[in-house]
Design a protein around this motif. Structure first.
Motif: not given
Length: 302
Positions: A53-73
């Motif tokens: 993955l490119r750097a911008d893709e990795r950041e997009a994956v992290i952002e998506a995960a953080r959004d959906v997790v929303a602090g649960r884990v």
């Protein structure tokens, strides 16, 4: 704060047929993991095709995960890079992105000797305040972070955990004998989880949890509670599928298993290719046998 115990799935990165990111599917898969009781998620592991993955893709994956997790884990990320400077910069970048911790690979550019391996982990460990899980997979990366190296790194406050994947559960006892409880030791191989918890592993970085999260969490909890008769029965049922986690094609195998179990996209980023022919049929047979056995187990329990 990360509670270094439990099941931490190494999450697959969902892709579309053209190889582009499928962030909606990634969010759905991460939510499914959290709802089914995992203790944390590790985005962008090797299984998540980090290096493809490119750097911008990795950041997009992290952002998506953080959004959906929303602090649960907690949300961790794999950190795989070539040079020490690049890895240290990536650690700082991930800190800015708001991840909770790192699973740190050895250098991908060079097979470091023990002195160089210690220097690598020490340098990246000092680059940010993010807690670190050492990714130790000498079979794949030909770099072993064993008891000697862990003892040498014991003064690095950010290094909290080691994902042990040398293939020999005796290593776990050797680590505890050398450094006591300094590190949380996680099993990093699906088909060694029962043996690893029996000798002291406190967590599990798992690939097949992407496929069967509830069952894998239940298996870990059985082992943790010393309910080994129950654990053995479930382990034996899942073992043929767990063996898929040890193949060089574990990315394709686990993504295909996810597709069969809950309809997730199975596509991979080149140079990997989707499974075809006899190999695809063999993996499908293993996964469908596990699906059938789990249904039969659930029916008996009802």
């Amino acid at each position: 704060m990360i509670n270094w115990t439990g099941v931490f799935p190494a999450v697959t990165t969902k892709l579309k047929a053209d190889g582009s990111l499928d962030l909606d599917a990634t969010r759905r898969s991460v939510d499914r993991l959290v709802v089914n009781g995992v203790s944390a998620v590790i985005m962008l592991p090797m299984l998540g095709e980090n290096a493809s993955l490119r750097a911008d893709e990795r950041e997009a994956v992290i952002e998506a995960a953080r959004d959906v997790v929303a602090g649960r884990v907690p949300v961790l990320t794999g950190l795989a890079d070539l040079s020490e400077d690049a890895a240290a910069a990536a650690a700082r970048d991930y800190r800015r992105m708001g991840v909770d911790g790192l699973m740190l690979f050895p250098s991908l550019a060079y097979r470091t000797d023990p002195r160089e391996t210690v220097a690598w982990y020490r340098a990246v460990g000092a680059a940010s305040d993010l807690p670190i899980m050492i990714y130790n997979n000498p079979l794949a990366y030909r770099v072993d972070v064993g008891p000697d190296e862990l003892e040498a790194l014991a003064d690095v406050d950010t290094i909290m955990c080691v994902k042990e994947e040398c293939g020999d559960p005796r290593r776990i006892t050797d680590i505890y004998n050398r450094v006591g409880d300094r590190y949380a030791v996680f099993c990093g191989i699906d088909d060694l989880i029962v043996e690893s918890v029996a000798v002291g592993a406190v967590g599990w970085v798992s690939g097949m949890t992407n496929v069967w999260p509830a069952e894998c969490v239940a298996l870990f909890e059985m082992c943790k509670a010393d309910r080994y008769a129950e654990a053995r029965a479930l382990y034996r049922l899942l073992m043929p599928a767990f063996h898929l986690d040890t193949s060089v094609k574990l990315v394709q195998y686990i993504k295909f298993a996810e597709h069969l179990v809950y309809g997730a996209p199975e596509h991979v980023r080149r140079p990997r290719l989707d499974l075809v022919g006899e190999e695809r049929a063999e993996v499908e047979a293993v996964v469908k046998a596990a699906i059938a056995a789990l249904k039969q187990r659930a029916a008996k329990a009802a």
